[in-house]
Design an enzyme around this catalytic site. Structure first.
Site, PDB file in Angstrom:
ATOM      1  N   ASP A 300     -31.843 -43.111 -13.242  1.00 44.95           N
ATOM      2  CA  ASP A 300     -33.227 -42.910 -13.657  1.00 44.95           C
ATOM      3  C   ASP A 300     -34.150 -43.510 -12.612  1.00 44.95           C
ATOM      4  O   ASP A 300     -34.201 -44.712 -12.482  1.00 44.95           O
ATOM      5  CB  ASP A 300     -33.474 -43.505 -15.050  1.00 44.95           C
ATOM      6  N   GLU A 498     -30.172 -55.325  -6.572  1.00 44.72           N
ATOM      7  CA  GLU A 498     -29.601 -54.222  -7.368  1.00 44.72           C
ATOM      8  C   GLU A 498     -29.436 -52.958  -6.542  1.00 44.72           C
ATOM      9  O   GLU A 498     -28.586 -52.127  -6.816  1.00 44.72           O
ATOM     10  CB  GLU A 498     -30.496 -53.910  -8.576  1.00 44.72           C
TER      11      GLU A 498
HETATM   12  O1  LIG Z   1     -36.545 -49.961 -17.596  1.00 42.89           O
HETATM   13  C1  LIG Z   1     -36.278 -48.761 -16.960  1.00 42.89           C
HETATM   14  C2  LIG Z   1     -34.812 -48.400 -16.979  1.00 42.89           C
HETATM   15  O2  LIG Z   1     -34.046 -49.540 -16.595  1.00 42.89           O
HETATM   16  C3  LIG Z   1     -32.645 -49.426 -16.647  1.00 42.89           C
HETATM   17  O3  LIG Z   1     -32.155 -48.668 -15.566  1.00 42.89           O
HETATM   18  C4  LIG Z   1     -31.839 -49.311 -14.382  1.00 42.89           C
HETATM   19  O4  LIG Z   1     -31.182 -50.567 -14.550  1.00 42.89           O
HETATM   20  C5  LIG Z   1     -29.932 -50.529 -15.262  1.00 42.89           C
HETATM   21  C6  LIG Z   1     -29.399 -51.937 -15.268  1.00 42.89           C
HETATM   22  O5  LIG Z   1     -28.988 -52.334 -13.993  1.00 42.89           O
HETATM   23  C7  LIG Z   1     -28.966 -49.540 -14.639  1.00 42.89           C
HETATM   24  O6  LIG Z   1     -27.857 -49.390 -15.484  1.00 42.89           O
HETATM   25  C8  LIG Z   1     -29.626 -48.185 -14.421  1.00 42.89           C
HETATM   26  O7  LIG Z   1     -28.743 -47.391 -13.679  1.00 42.89           O
HETATM   27  C9  LIG Z   1     -30.905 -48.394 -13.620  1.00 42.89           C
HETATM   28  O8  LIG Z   1     -31.522 -47.177 -13.338  1.00 42.89           O
HETATM   29  C10 LIG Z   1     -32.147 -48.799 -17.947  1.00 42.89           C
HETATM   30  O9  LIG Z   1     -30.762 -48.552 -17.888  1.00 42.89           O
HETATM   31  C11 LIG Z   1     -32.877 -47.514 -18.229  1.00 42.89           C
HETATM   32  O10 LIG Z   1     -32.410 -46.932 -19.411  1.00 42.89           O
HETATM   33  C12 LIG Z   1     -34.352 -47.877 -18.348  1.00 42.89           C
HETATM   34  O11 LIG Z   1     -35.084 -46.786 -18.760  1.00 42.89           O
END
Ligand SMILES: OC[C@H]1O[C@H](O[C@H]2O[C@H](CO)[C@@H](O)[C@H](O)[C@H]2O)[C@H](O)[C@@H](O)[C@@H]1O
Length: 586
Positions: A300, A498
């Site tokens: 995302d 990250e």
């Molecule tokens: O708050 C926005 C989005 O944040 C997360 O996505 C990002 O961080 C996660 C944790 O590291 C990771 O799994 C994901 O791939 C990243 O894009 C969350 O998972 C999203 O659902 C959220 O909308």
């Protein structure tokens, strides 16, 4: 519409309160508000807000909203810091890393684990309705920064790292927490927050169980949880399956699909505003579903999910059509999960069930080959079911069928030279700061120039799985490059990020809707993964000085048979190392 809201807690998912606070931008990061705990129960909070709405003619000012939030919410965390009992600052694997700088780097990364350890405070179990956190029983490792909860697919690379660090009990606890969430909700949510309730993330649970079992041979744990693993497989088959045409034939595979109403609560402001830019004929609810489905993919957001009117990946978030794309990685992960389930049943002595799941796995691999393999380009691509064509763009996920061994052995042998040829000409390997997640510069975080550690791991393990001499050399080279990049970044910033920047080695990535985060669970796991595989031959630098250092450092442990050690052209120390290789599952 008949869709459920994002979750069953109105304050956090479906209320005037959420709408007003988020659209007024009371907090710059939308996630901050939905992570606050309520000082009172839900009804008291909602009733009090209704009184404020009545008193302000439904138009409270930002200051009034801020005062309300301060009065009714509490900024303290639901979590307390936790040092895992099995953490050691001198884990055994360090002794297998020959290069002195890399050995120190591995130690520094190992030392990050306790800083990312958390457990839920007892008060949250007593008052579960006042928080968006879904309490879990075991301590866990968080990704880091703003991500102070469990994330489903992050856990896979975190667990890989924990197992290397000898923290098997912590890895087990991570799996137990995911299973606890699964049994509570019927599926594993994107993360352990209620606002993630109606979507999942890449289904890596059984792959985590496999990694854990390979290391510990803990059959009792497997036996205890095999029915939960099956429950998860059935969830995906019941809810995410899609039937579509290709070349006048009908196929069935999985896609990401997360139907619920409204913007993502944790990014409400962003989604709501983007929806205001939709064309008049575009349906807002459909847009929100495609955004949530993209979040379910873990990517995302990315041009990977854009389908423009011309059927390509141009445009912006208003062109998101995740549900019409059949993803390589999701289907590879699922094929692997089917095969793992067969293996688990065989280990537990239930051959009838082992045969059943093994048959499904074979079918899934065959469909991946028929639908996703692109004959001319020699690679697997996502498939666009709207336009009935492959999405022939470079993504690391194109290698996912190899990473997850979702390709039959004879096909791997047949495809190997073509896949290597594809990779070399893809431009994906042309950047000094790592393998970018795409080649489209869209300013979304899952696009160029960002490099995401789990995707680097997918490419390198995919290449390793090809098994040829050339592939092994390339995998070693890419792994060494990646470790050196992270090492450089760590020396400069004293942080693991990250995501990184493909154009500036060691520097952090950007774009998207939040600032880059530090910590970082999966980044640490991936560096440890490569140091564990190649620690005997990998060097931090090409220089004479470091190869001299390398020679004088004794190796404590004997060389292990199960390691794939690759001599590298640019690494004189490796020329004296025996070459061994073994078929490893991903
Ligand atoms: O708050 C926005 C989005 O944040 C997360 O996505 C990002 O961080 C996660 C944790 O590291 C990771 O799994 C994901 O791939 C990243 O894009 C969350 O998972 C999203 O659902 C959220 O909308």
């Amino acid at each position: 519409d008949d869709l459920p809201p994002s979750c069953s807690k109105p304050v956090y998912c479906d209320s005037e309160l959420l709408h007003h606070v988020q659209t007024a931008r009371v907090y710059l990061d939308s996630k901050t508000f939905v992570d606050l705990q309520m000082r009172n129960d839900e009804n008291t909070t909602l009733n009090a807000f209704q009184i404020l709405l009545n008193a302000t003619n439904n138009a409270p000012t930002v200051d009034q909203l801020r005062d309300f939030v301060l009065e009714y919410f509490d900024e303290s965390s639901e979590l307390e810091n936790w040092t895992p009992e099995d953490y050691s600052d001198t884990p055994d694997f360090l002794n297998n890393i020959r290069d002195v700088d890399l050995r120190q780097f591995a130690k520094n990364i190992n030392d990050i684990w306790p800083t990312l350890g958390r457990r839920v405070k007892p008060i949250v179990f007593e008052n579960p309705d006042r928080s968006s956190f879904i309490p879990v029983s075991q301590g866990f490792i968080v990704p880091g920064g703003r991500f102070t909860e469990i994330y489903y697919w992050d856990a896979y690379w975190i667990i890989e790292g924990l197992l290397i660090s000898g923290m098997d009990g912590t890895a087990k606890g991570m799996i137990e927490n995911l299973i606890e969430l699964l049994n509570k909700l019927g599926h594993i949510p994107n993360g352990s927050r209620w606002y993630y309730q109606e979507r999942s993330q890449p289904p890596l649970l059984s792959a985590m169980m496999m990694r854990y079992y390979e290391k510990t041979k803990d059959k009792a744990f497997l036996k205890e949880h095999i029915s939960s693993l099956v429950k998860e497989m059935n969830y995906w088959m019941d809810t995410q399956i899609v039937t579509f045409n290709k070349d006048d034939r009908v196929f069935t595979l999985l896609r990401y699909y997360a139907p619920s109403s409204g913007p993502r609560p944790e990014s409400y402001f962003e989604d709501y505003n983007t929806a205001q830019n939709l064309d008049p004929h575009q349906d807002h609810t459909e847009f929100y579903i495609d955004m949530k489905s993209a979040a379910e993919s873990g990517w995302d957001f990315s041009t990977r999910w854009f389908i423009s009117k011309d059927g390509d990946n141009s445009g912006n978030l208003t062109n998101i059509h995740t549900r019409y794309i059949v993803p390589t990685d999701l289907n590879a992960i699922f094929a692997n999960a089917l095969e793992n389930t067969a293996t688990f049943y065989a280990l537990l002595g239930d051959l009838r069930k082992a045969t059943h799941w093994g048959y499904l796995a074979k079918q899934w691999r065959a469909t991946i080959e028929e639908v996703l393999w692109h004959q001319e380009d020699g690679i697997w691509y996502d498939y666009d079911i709207l336009n009935e064509k492959h999405r022939n763009y470079f993504f690391p996920s194109n290698l996912a069928p190899l990473w997850m061994l979702a390709v039959e052995k004879d096909k791997i042998i047949k495809h190997a030279p073509r896949v290597l040829n594809y990779l070399k000409h893809s431009q994906g390997l042309d950047y000094p700061g790592g393998i970018p997640v795409s080649l489209s510069r869209s300013n979304e975080q899952w696009d160029f120039p960002n490099v995401w550690p789990p995707e680097v791991s997918i490419v390198i393990n995919g290449v390793r799985a090809l098994g040829t001499k050339e592939a092994k050399e390339l995998a070693f080279h890419l792994a060494q490059e990646w470790v050196r990049i992270c090492h450089k970044g760590f020396k400069e910033y004293k942080q693991m990020f990250e995501k990184y920047d493909a154009e500036i080695p060691g520097s952090f990535g950007g774009g998207g809707e939040y600032n880059v985060q530090e910590g970082f669970g999966w980044s640490n796991g991936v560096v440890l993964e490569f140091l564990n595989i190649y620690g005997e031959v990998m060097t931090a630098y090409d220089s004479y000085e470091s190869s001299e250092k390398l020679k004088v450092l004794p190796l404590k442990a004997e060389k292990k048979d199960d390691k794939q050690v690759i001599p590298a052209d640019d690494n004189e120390s490796s020329s004296s190392t025996d070459c061994s290789s073994s078929e490893e599952s991903p």
